[in-house]
Each structure stands twice: as C-alpha cells, then as structure tokens.
Design an enzyme around this catalytic site. Structure first.
Site, PDB file in Angstrom:
ATOM      1  N   SER A   1       0.756  -0.987   0.139  1.00 18.02           N
ATOM      2  CA  SER A   1       0.140  -0.051   0.034  1.00 18.02           C
ATOM      3  C   SER A   1       0.947   1.223  -0.118  1.00 18.02           C
ATOM      4  O   SER A   1       1.982   1.259   0.494  1.00 18.02           O
ATOM      5  CB  SER A   1      -0.946  -0.130   1.277  1.00 18.02           C
ATOM      6  OG  SER A   1      -1.602   1.391   1.246  1.00 18.02           O
TER       7      SER A   1
ATOM      8  N   TYR B   1      -2.101  -1.685  10.361  1.00 20.54           N
ATOM      9  CA  TYR B   1      -1.904  -1.713   8.667  1.00 20.54           C
ATOM     10  C   TYR B   1      -0.673  -1.256   8.122  1.00 20.54           C
ATOM     11  O   TYR B   1       0.152  -1.867   7.274  1.00 20.54           O
ATOM     12  CB  TYR B   1      -2.919  -0.958   8.173  1.00 20.54           C
ATOM     13  CG  TYR B   1      -3.359  -0.975   6.758  1.00 20.54           C
ATOM     14  CD1 TYR B   1      -3.552  -2.427   6.081  1.00 20.54           C
ATOM     15  CD2 TYR B   1      -3.035   0.190   5.825  1.00 20.54           C
ATOM     16  CE1 TYR B   1      -4.025  -2.250   4.702  1.00 20.54           C
ATOM     17  CE2 TYR B   1      -3.184   0.028   4.354  1.00 20.54           C
ATOM     18  CZ  TYR B   1      -3.757  -1.075   4.023  1.00 20.54           C
ATOM     19  OH  TYR B   1      -4.120  -1.137   2.342  1.00 20.54           O
TER      20      TYR B   1
HETATM   21  P1  NAI Z   1     -11.584  -5.839  -1.034  1.00 23.09           P
HETATM   22  O1  NAI Z   1     -12.330  -5.621   0.353  1.00 23.09           O
HETATM   23  O2  NAI Z   1     -12.492  -5.185  -2.275  1.00 23.09           O
HETATM   24  O3  NAI Z   1     -11.004  -7.458  -1.336  1.00 23.09           O
HETATM   25  C1  NAI Z   1     -10.270  -8.040  -0.307  1.00 23.09           C
HETATM   26  C2  NAI Z   1     -10.505  -9.327  -0.437  1.00 23.09           C
HETATM   27  O4  NAI Z   1      -9.744 -10.077   0.538  1.00 23.09           O
HETATM   28  C3  NAI Z   1     -12.102  -9.889  -0.057  1.00 23.09           C
HETATM   29  O5  NAI Z   1     -12.455 -10.748  -1.053  1.00 23.09           O
HETATM   30  C4  NAI Z   1     -11.906 -10.499   1.228  1.00 23.09           C
HETATM   31  O6  NAI Z   1     -12.994 -11.555   1.579  1.00 23.09           O
HETATM   32  C5  NAI Z   1     -10.386 -11.067   1.207  1.00 23.09           C
HETATM   33  N1  NAI Z   1      -9.663 -11.177   2.407  1.00 23.09           N
HETATM   34  C6  NAI Z   1      -9.749 -10.477   3.429  1.00 23.09           C
HETATM   35  N2  NAI Z   1      -9.269 -10.976   4.387  1.00 23.09           N
HETATM   36  C7  NAI Z   1      -8.789 -12.413   4.135  1.00 23.09           C
HETATM   37  C8  NAI Z   1      -8.423 -13.205   4.887  1.00 23.09           C
HETATM   38  N3  NAI Z   1      -8.210 -13.234   6.143  1.00 23.09           N
HETATM   39  N4  NAI Z   1      -8.491 -14.689   4.436  1.00 23.09           N
HETATM   40  C9  NAI Z   1      -8.687 -14.780   3.063  1.00 23.09           C
HETATM   41  N5  NAI Z   1      -9.278 -13.701   2.210  1.00 23.09           N
HETATM   42  C10 NAI Z   1      -9.303 -12.468   2.949  1.00 23.09           C
HETATM   43  O7  NAI Z   1     -10.364  -4.863  -0.774  1.00 23.09           O
HETATM   44  P2  NAI Z   1      -9.359  -4.436  -1.991  1.00 23.09           P
HETATM   45  O8  NAI Z   1      -9.311  -3.020  -2.061  1.00 23.09           O
HETATM   46  O9  NAI Z   1      -9.351  -5.139  -3.350  1.00 23.09           O
HETATM   47  O10 NAI Z   1      -7.754  -4.830  -1.367  1.00 23.09           O
HETATM   48  C11 NAI Z   1      -6.960  -5.587  -1.714  1.00 23.09           C
HETATM   49  C12 NAI Z   1      -5.416  -5.601  -1.270  1.00 23.09           C
HETATM   50  O11 NAI Z   1      -5.123  -3.915  -1.953  1.00 23.09           O
HETATM   51  C13 NAI Z   1      -5.534  -5.440   0.326  1.00 23.09           C
HETATM   52  O12 NAI Z   1      -4.255  -6.035   0.514  1.00 23.09           O
HETATM   53  C14 NAI Z   1      -5.210  -3.700   0.652  1.00 23.09           C
HETATM   54  O13 NAI Z   1      -4.635  -3.623   1.980  1.00 23.09           O
HETATM   55  C15 NAI Z   1      -4.778  -3.204  -0.917  1.00 23.09           C
HETATM   56  N6  NAI Z   1      -4.929  -1.985  -0.825  1.00 23.09           N
HETATM   57  C16 NAI Z   1      -6.037  -1.457  -1.246  1.00 23.09           C
HETATM   58  C17 NAI Z   1      -6.379  -0.161  -1.390  1.00 23.09           C
HETATM   59  C18 NAI Z   1      -7.590   0.574  -1.714  1.00 23.09           C
HETATM   60  O14 NAI Z   1      -7.633   1.648  -1.769  1.00 23.09           O
HETATM   61  N7  NAI Z   1      -8.564  -0.470  -2.198  1.00 23.09           N
HETATM   62  C19 NAI Z   1      -5.212   0.585  -1.164  1.00 23.09           C
HETATM   63  C20 NAI Z   1      -3.891   0.237  -0.845  1.00 23.09           C
HETATM   64  C21 NAI Z   1      -3.964  -1.067  -0.880  1.00 23.09           C
END
Ligand code: NAI
Length: 270
Positions: A141, A154
C-alpha cells in the site's frame, strides 16, 4: 473442473473482490488458469459460477489462520502444479487509536497482511524454482511509505511486506524467481464500505491526487500483471506506487485555493 492442460497457473489471494478479482480476470484474459483463494465462500461461488468459472479453481481459506497455509500451497501444487505467478493480495485494515489497538488486532493484521503471505510463499517456492519466469507480486500500500493516523497495524504490516519483498528478491533471485510489490493509493473497492458515496469526502480527497480521480481495480491489476510477466523480466525487489501521483507532492492551489503568494511575484512598478 480441471486445469487447462497447457495454461500457466496463477495463484491470487483475496480473489473474490476488488483488486484481487480484477487481477484474476486479467490473468484469465491472458490465458492463465487461476487458483482463487479467499475467505468469502459466497464471493468464490460467484466467480466459479460466472462465465470464467472453467478457468478458475476456488480454495476457501483464512489468511489469518497461518498454520493452514503452507499445507494449502502444497496441496495446490500437487493438484494443479506450481504457479508461474503468485499474487499476495488479500489484506485487512483495522482502524483504531494506538491506545485502543489490541494484541488481537495486531495479530490479525500482521497475519493477514504479512505472515500469511510468507506461509504461502514457503509452500510455493520449492515448486516455483522449477517454473521458468516465475514471479511473486505482493500488494502492499501507499501506506507502506506514508502513514495515516489510527492505522498502526496496517501501516506497519504493509511496510514489512515491502521489506519482505526486497529480502525475497535477493534470496530468490538466484532461483530465477522475481519478487516485486505494488503500492496502491486510493482504489474504488468494497474495502472502503460506503465512503466513496460521500461526495464531500471524495471532492476533498481528489485535491490530493494530481490525476484527479480515484483509482480502479483494473489500474492495479494491470501493474500486477506487468510485474508478473516477462515484460518485467529484469525487475525484482521493487515497489511500484500507483496512486495517481498522490505521493509526488501537493498541489497547493487544489488544497488551499488560489493565493497571491502561489503566483510569480512581480516588483511593483515605480
Ligand atoms: P476488498 O475488500 O475489495 O477485497 C479483499 C478481499 O480479500 C476480499 O474478497 C476478502 O474476502 C479477502 N480477504 C480479506 N481478509 C482475508 C483473509 N483473512 N483470508 C482470506 N481472504 C481474505 O479490498 P481491496 O481494496 O481489493 O484490497 C486488496 C488489497 O489491496 C489489500 O491488501 C489492501 O490492503 C490493498 N490496498 C487497497 C487499497 C484501496 O484503496 N482499495 C489501497 C492500498 C492497498
């Protein structure tokens, strides 16, 4: 459902939503078979029942349950072969003041964002050594480099994931495995709940982003795919920030409005 015989394998964690889902779709478009890991059975079912279902195999798991992950990786290698690409994308952000941040929150955040990825890597690396062009991409991130209040667990976990990326690039380079990271800025995904429906918030946030828009999951999936592909064959140990320019600096006029002192000063005529 079985793997397409000649298709390379990609493993994507957090594949049921947001950036992970866009990444899975990109790999499928590029002819990969994808092992989709997520804790959301409902989200995985949606994927396997969609039109790309035949190109996917779902593996429900909890990244916070670290002890289950190396055996899971070994099972995937046994059933589908070793991956050409491993994308450690799943993450969790738990906001709390430092005085309210519990040991349990630290454990969940560090396990999900960092240690879980490392446990999967441990299980996949022996097989990946035999795969030409193998690559790992970690989704860190912008917060790995620039912190936010109430995000201690985080920010620390993502900074550590970036450090792990560099360590593994050095450690695994001799095996031909590249390891890179992508550092997204603000991306429109369900992780933000209904925050993006708040027009005032979005208007204010856009003042911080030179490109003047919130990122899309595809913006990040494109970089992940590039880092995993031969197009990045000489790139390892790097973190690419994809934040519309937010980390590059502030546009004072956008943040504070026009001010005389933001203009070229001219000596008054005498
Ligand atoms: P999201 O919430 O849309 O998707 C995250 C997915 O990971 C979900 O399907 C969830 O079920 C799964 N997940 C969460 N914890 C889990 C666990 N313990 N075991 C298995 N699956 C798990 O979120 P997004 O935004 O797509 O995030 C993806 C990555 O991008 C994350 O690592 C987040 O920290 C990173 N990120 C996102 C940003 C944003 O603005 N959306 C900014 C910077 C980083």
């Amino acid at each position: 459902m079985s793997q397409r015989s000649s298709a390379p394998l990609a493993v994507v964690t957090g594949a049921a939503s947001g950036i992970g889902k866009a990444t899975l779709e990109r790999f499928v478009d590029e002819g990969f078979f994808v092992a989709a890991l997520d804790r959301s059975q409902e989200g995985l079912d949606r994927l396997t029942q969609s039109k790309i279902g035949p190109c996917i195999r779902a593996f429900p798991c909890d990244l916070a349950d670290v002890g289950t992950l190396t055996p899971l990786a070994e099972r995937i290698v046994e059933e589908l072969g070793a991956p050409r690409a491993l994308v450690n994308n799943a993450g969790v952000c738990l906001y709390a003041d430092i005085t309210e941040t519990t040991d349990e929150m630290w454990e969940t955040s560090l396990n999900t964002n960092l240690v879980g990825a490392s446990a999967l890597i441990r299980g996949f690396v022996p097989g990946m050594r035999e795969v030409e062009g193998a690559a790992i991409v970690n989704v860190a991130s912008r917060n790995a480099l620039s912190s936010s209040p109430r995000a201690a667990t985080y920010d620390a976990a993502k900074a550590a994931l970036l450090a792990l990326t560099r360590t593994l690039a050095v450690e695994l380079g001799g095996d031909g495995i590249r390891v890179n990271a992508v550092l997204p800025g603000f991306i429109d995904t369900p992780i933000h709940g209904d925050l993006l429906e708040d027009r005032v918030f979005v208007e204010n946030y856009l003042r911080l982003i030179p490109l003047n828009r919130i990122g899309s999951p595809a913006d990040i999936a494109n970089i992940i795919f590039f880092l995993a592909s031969d197009g990045a064959a000489f790139v390892t140990g790097q973190g690419i920030v994809a934040d519309g320019g937010q980390m590059s600096g502030q546009n004072y006029v956008k943040v504070f409005g026009e001010r005389d002192s933001f203009r070229v000063r001219q000596e008054p005529e005498t």
